[in-house]
Design an enzyme around this catalytic site. Sequence first.
Site, PDB file in Angstrom:
ATOM      1  N   HIS A  51       0.831  -1.192   0.000  1.00 55.38           N
ATOM      2  CA  HIS A  51       0.000   0.000   0.000  1.00 55.38           C
ATOM      3  C   HIS A  51       0.872   1.250   0.000  1.00 55.38           C
ATOM      4  CE1 HIS A  51       0.549  -0.600   4.467  1.00 55.38           C
ATOM      5  NE2 HIS A  51       0.800   0.684   4.374  1.00 55.38           N
TER       6      HIS A  51
HETATM    7  P1  TYD Z   1      -2.193  -4.172   7.526  1.00 54.50           P
HETATM    8  O1  TYD Z   1      -2.500  -2.858   6.879  1.00 54.50           O
HETATM    9  O2  TYD Z   1      -2.613  -5.411   6.824  1.00 54.50           O
HETATM   10  O3  TYD Z   1      -0.639  -4.281   7.850  1.00 54.50           O
HETATM   11  P2  TYD Z   1       0.619  -4.225   6.819  1.00 54.50           P
HETATM   12  O4  TYD Z   1       0.616  -2.854   6.223  1.00 54.50           O
HETATM   13  O5  TYD Z   1       1.804  -4.480   7.704  1.00 54.50           O
HETATM   14  O6  TYD Z   1       0.476  -5.292   5.802  1.00 54.50           O
HETATM   15  O7  TYD Z   1      -2.789  -4.139   8.995  1.00 54.50           O
HETATM   16  C1  TYD Z   1      -3.247  -5.294   9.678  1.00 54.50           C
HETATM   17  C2  TYD Z   1      -4.517  -4.958  10.446  1.00 54.50           C
HETATM   18  O8  TYD Z   1      -4.268  -4.063  11.525  1.00 54.50           O
HETATM   19  C3  TYD Z   1      -5.568  -4.287   9.566  1.00 54.50           C
HETATM   20  O9  TYD Z   1      -6.827  -4.839   9.929  1.00 54.50           O
HETATM   21  C4  TYD Z   1      -5.518  -2.842   9.968  1.00 54.50           C
HETATM   22  C5  TYD Z   1      -5.082  -2.904  11.417  1.00 54.50           C
HETATM   23  N1  TYD Z   1      -4.280  -1.762  11.887  1.00 54.50           N
HETATM   24  C6  TYD Z   1      -4.764  -0.986  12.938  1.00 54.50           C
HETATM   25  O10 TYD Z   1      -5.878  -1.198  13.449  1.00 54.50           O
HETATM   26  N2  TYD Z   1      -4.002   0.031  13.407  1.00 54.50           N
HETATM   27  C7  TYD Z   1      -2.789   0.315  12.890  1.00 54.50           C
HETATM   28  O11 TYD Z   1      -2.108   1.257  13.361  1.00 54.50           O
HETATM   29  C8  TYD Z   1      -2.294  -0.480  11.780  1.00 54.50           C
HETATM   30  C9  TYD Z   1      -0.958  -0.200  11.156  1.00 54.50           C
HETATM   31  C10 TYD Z   1      -3.078  -1.512  11.333  1.00 54.50           C
END
Ligand code: TYD
Length: 133
Positions: A51
């Site tokens: 992303h």
């Molecule tokens: P995700 O965006 O998949 O992580 P990455 O970018 O490492 O692949 O995030 C995993 C889950 O955690 C998703 O459901 C969103 C949630 N999340 C939060 O609630 N708070 C946060 O600060 C972050 C970074 C993620």
Amino acid sequence: MQDKYRLINFKILGDKRGSLISLEQNKNIPFEIKRVYYIYGNSENIRRGFHAHKKLQQVAICINGSCEIMIDNGKEKEIVILNSPNKGLLIQNMIWREMYNFSEDCILMVLADDFYDESDYIRNYEEFKEGVK
Ligand code: TYD
């Protein structure tokens, strides 16, 4: 590397007892810190991220172990290895990132300049490419 992503070397305050690194907003971290999260216990051979953010700025620090981050500004890609707690990768907005090659003991700590907001994410690569044009 460009302005939108760069490595920051943190000063190690070390003596014979060990090492200490201090992170301060608007000093060695170039923004106000509103959120800290960390990624650990990664399964083998997984890739995360995929992303970009419309506005968010972050600094990623591998405080234990190592991992790699592929950063992509829409034109060029670069791979950064984070393998020391005194190195931080500043990633500003509109940069696509993928994290992989996590060591078993990797703890990737991320400082962010805003709260979690799903509407700030661009999770579609084509949309990201359009956005950076
Ligand atoms: P995700 O965006 O998949 O992580 P990455 O970018 O490492 O692949 O995030 C995993 C889950 O955690 C998703 O459901 C969103 C949630 N999340 C939060 O609630 N708070 C946060 O600060 C972050 C970074 C993620």
